[in-house]
Design an enzyme around this catalytic site. Structure first.
Site, PDB file in Angstrom:
ATOM      1  CG  ASP A 265     -73.276  72.481  51.615  1.00 39.81           C
ATOM      2  OD1 ASP A 265     -73.033  72.232  50.319  1.00 39.81           O
ATOM      3  OD2 ASP A 265     -72.577  71.845  52.270  1.00 39.81           O
TER       4      ASP A 265
HETATM    5  C1  BGC Z   1     -70.742  69.777  50.569  1.00 41.29           C
HETATM    6  C2  BGC Z   1     -69.973  71.011  50.278  1.00 41.29           C
HETATM    7  C3  BGC Z   1     -69.605  71.085  48.946  1.00 41.29           C
HETATM    8  C4  BGC Z   1     -70.667  71.261  48.009  1.00 41.29           C
HETATM    9  C5  BGC Z   1     -70.720  71.461  46.484  1.00 41.29           C
HETATM   10  C6  BGC Z   1     -71.869  69.537  49.417  1.00 41.29           C
HETATM   11  O1  BGC Z   1     -72.302  68.461  49.503  1.00 41.29           O
HETATM   12  O2  BGC Z   1     -71.185  69.730  51.671  1.00 41.29           O
HETATM   13  O3  BGC Z   1     -68.966  71.171  51.146  1.00 41.29           O
HETATM   14  O4  BGC Z   1     -68.856  72.562  48.815  1.00 41.29           O
HETATM   15  O5  BGC Z   1     -71.585  69.905  48.142  1.00 41.29           O
HETATM   16  O6  BGC Z   1     -69.894  70.619  45.871  1.00 41.29           O
END
Ligand code: BGC
Ligand code: BGC
Length: 714
Positions: A265
């Protein structure tokens, strides 16, 4: 490209080029001018020379833009390896569907699949290859803002929805069908259970619980073919998921058989330092690399440290090659080596994105997501009624909800715009809340037949980093409801929100209550169609609505306790209960009303005893007793009466949504085998015990009929 060629390609790559494939950068690195990118490039420990080696980017779309970036990338990448374009397409690209918690309330996997497939079509013509969806984290705590992204509190339902999303995004052949996207199931694992609902907080759960309730939906998405998995921000048994080798190598790869790309993530590898399991980026990179994280999203461990770690022999170059191969295979499966622009097509983008047809689908999916929570003979509204529309959400177009990046609120139809299609402007009066609170609206209200209140949250109140400790209606909305009640007019409250709310304070003061979630692009029209009876609501909750915040986390499939409370003993003291509020939620899992009523016949069982080799068919006849057509979601629950570990009071094991004309009846059949009765035993394997099971069928998780079946060992 043949897969043998991918290996040849890897043999030609330098270590730096390989590491580049494992780095994902955000749009800022590509959208801005050369001078401006120096800042972020330095922060990521990159140099301009390294930019052509980068493997993927997130958050850029638009056919022309993607093509231009891809073209210049290919011109500078020594071996002509195309970039992967990823983004969070969670409930629609530009045509926004209801939030996933709303979509799930349709209990209709086909509908969910259709919305995902439209999202894929719009995204792929706009140049995207991968969506960071579905989010299948099981959720039980309405304080957590990301419950809006989940399909709810039940493992069985979440599995069906996880599969539906993946099917819709990916289709059958990513290479040939360029209108599809690769899916990325997230967040592995158990991100939906942060302590006290506080975002990014510790997750504490037994491995048994993890296996029984939390893992099945990820597994379902993987079995359906999800090409990527994203790591979670949280810890799993004390070790952050992103650096958790047991979780990723043993569980995800070996046991669950995942062989696709594992992406971190955002910034999660770097966060291993803040978590205190890594001293520096070098340790963090080692942990994540050893856990098998193939792509680092937006932290600088791989870019700054991986080369040194390989050179010093701390980590294995063989493993580096395996990770790069997985990434190149994904690119290859998307057909990017032959066709690096894939579906990106400006002309098709014009036609496909936000097309009339897609908006129709958005309206329909919003109608199916709406849940009627209360109706004291007030709904549907009649066309000759004079209606007053009051409340903060009357004219708002903040109906898309979080994770609707390309959605445009200015293209979104408000509730007022929806309602005005059903009645004349003389019949629909808009009244300011302040006029109600200051008693300045009495004259305007004199000949009004019904008041429709438009209440709820704003979209920033749910989603990532949007936890709340109070989940009542924000601001002075409860006060507004009280003031309206004093007017002695029938009142229907409608809600746009991203989580189960605490509605105890208002539920008795309204005659009708309609949960519309964040319903998306056509949300206002969909809700108006329900209010005026053009659509008979059929949605049912997939997350319990508590009586107050003190009950949270509250979920229907709780374990049996040693001192259960029931109707007979509830006055006793030494029971598992509260002194100040009932145990039950205000609205239970599976609950939702209709404008018609359905009757259920007695349950019919094909057998009352069976063995592991055969099955039991449970049947019930459901009849529409009313005068309008409607759909009912028939639910099957099971309780294992005696287990080797404590079993839940009930667990969903099947559901069917049936459409019935007035007075029509249909037989609904469910088949139960030993497999459905399995649970995680003390040795952590899924197994079934012989013994008795309660089989329950009903209209929601509380309202069921029950029979007993017995599983025999031969
Ligand atoms: C979120 C994810 C997301 C990623 C990319 C993160 O802050 O937890 O769910 O896919 O950002 O935007
Ligand atoms: C309590 C114990 C107590 C016992 C005898 C139980 O209900 O949980 O703490 O020792 O009664 O009074």
């Amino acid at each position: 490209m043949e897969s043998i060629k991918l290996k040849e390609l890897i043999n030609k790559m330098t270590v730096e080029e390989k590491i580049g494939q494992m780095i994902q950068l955000s749009a800022d690195f590509y959208n801005t001018t050369e001078n401006e990118i120096t800042g972020p490039i330095n922060d990521m420990h990159l140099t301009t020379e390294k930019m052509p080696t980068i493997g993927s980017v997130l958050g850029i779309s638009g056919a022309e833009q993607v093509k231009a970036i891809q073209q210049s990338h290919l011109e500078s990448n020594r071996l002509g390896i195309p970039l992967l374009f990823m983004a969070d397409i969670v409930h629609g690209y530009r045509t926004i569907f209801p939030i996933p918690l709303g979509l799930a309330s349709s209990w209709d996997p086909k509908l969910v699949e259709q919305t995902a497939s439209i999202a894929a079509r719009e995204s792929s013509v706009s140049g995207l290859h991968v969506t960071f969806s579905p989010m299948v984290d099981l959720v039980r705590d309405a304080r957590w803002g990301r419950v809006m992204e989940s399909t709810g509190e039940d493992a069985y339902l979440n599995q069906q929805m996880a599969r539906a999303f993946v099917r819709g995004y990916q289709g059958l052949n990513l290479k040939e069908d360029v209108s599809k996207l690769a899916a990325c199931v997230k967040h592995f694992a158990a991100y939906g259970a942060p302590v006290a609902g506080r975002e990014y907080n510790t997750v504490n759960m037994s491995e048994r619980q993890l296996r029984e309730n939390y893992l099945p939906a990820y597994k379902a998405a993987i079995d359906e073919g999800s090409r990527l998995v994203m790591t979670a921000f949280n810890t799993v048994d004390g070790i952050p998921a992103t650096g958790n080798s047991w979780l990723m190598n043993e569980l995800l790869r070996k046991e669950m058989g995942f062989d696709g790309v594992l992406i971190s993530d955002w910034g999660a590898i770097g966060e291993l330092i803040a978590h205190g399991v890594a001293e520096n980026l070098k340790d963090a990179g080692t942990l994540a690399f050893e856990a098998g994280v193939d792509i680092e999203m937006m932290s600088a461990a791989y870019s700054s440290e991986l080369k040194g770690l390989i050179e010093s022999g701390t980590v294995d170059e063989q493993k580096l090659d395996e990770a790069v191969l997985r990434i190149l295979e994904l690119k290859n499966d998307l057909g990017l080596f032959e066709n690096p622009y894939r579906g990106a097509d400006a002309q098709k983008e014009e036609q496909e994105v936000f097309s009339q047809e897609n908006r129709e689908a958005a309206r329909m999916s919003a109608e199916q997501s709406i849940v009627l929570l209360k109706n004291e003979q007030i709904l549907p509204l009649k066309k000759d009624m004079k209606v007053a529309l009051i409340g903060p959400n009357s004219k708002t177009n903040d109906l898309l909800g979080s994770w609707s990046w390309k959605g445009d609120t200015s293209e979104t139809r408000s509730l007022y715009e929806g309602m005005i299609e059903h009645v004349s402007s003389e019949q629909l009066v808009l009244i300011e809340e302040t006029d109600i609170l200051n008693h300045a609206a009495d004259a305007k209200l004199a000949d009004v037949d019904v008041i429709v209140l438009a209440l709820g949250e704003t979209s920033e109140m749910s989603g990532e980093a949007a936890s709340r400790t109070s989940i009542t209606l924000p601001g002075n909305q409860n006060e507004l409801v009280k003031a309206i009640r004093k007017l002695s007019k029938p009142v229907v409250a409608t809600l746009f929100n991203g989580r189960p709310l605490d509605l105890s304070d208002i539920v008795d003061d309204v005659d009708g209550l309609v949960e519309a979630w964040f319903p998306g692009t056509e949300g206002g029209a969909a809700l108006a169609n329900v209010l005026f009876g053009e659509v008979n609501p059929s949605g049912k909750l997939t997350m319990s609505f508590p009586r107050n915040i003190g009950q949270v986390p509250i979920y229907y499939n709780q374990d049996k306790t040693g001192r259960p409370m029931n109707e007979e003993n509830k006055a006793e003291k030494y029971l598992s209960k509260y002194l100040d509020v009932e145990n039950s939620p205000l609205f239970p899992f599976g609950f939702g009303l209709s404008y018609t009523t359905f009757s259920y016949s007695a349950l019919n069982l094909s057998h009352t005893t069976f063995t592991k080799e055969d099955s039991v068919t449970v049947s019930v006849t459901v009849k529409n007793e009313g005068t309008v057509a409607g759909s009912e979601i028939v639910q099957l629950y099971v309780q294992d009466e005696v287990g080797k570990v404590v079993r839940p009071v009930k667990e969903l094991k099947g559901f069917k949504k049936i459409a019935l004309e007035p007075q029509e009846e249909k037989d609904v059949n469910f088949t139960l085998t030993a497999k459905e009765l399995a649970y995680v035993h003390p040795d952590l394997t899924f197994a079934t015990d012989s013994g008795t099971f309660k089989v329950m069928v009903g209209t929601d998780s509380e309202n069921v009929q029950s029979e007993t079946i017995r599983l025999m060992t031969k």
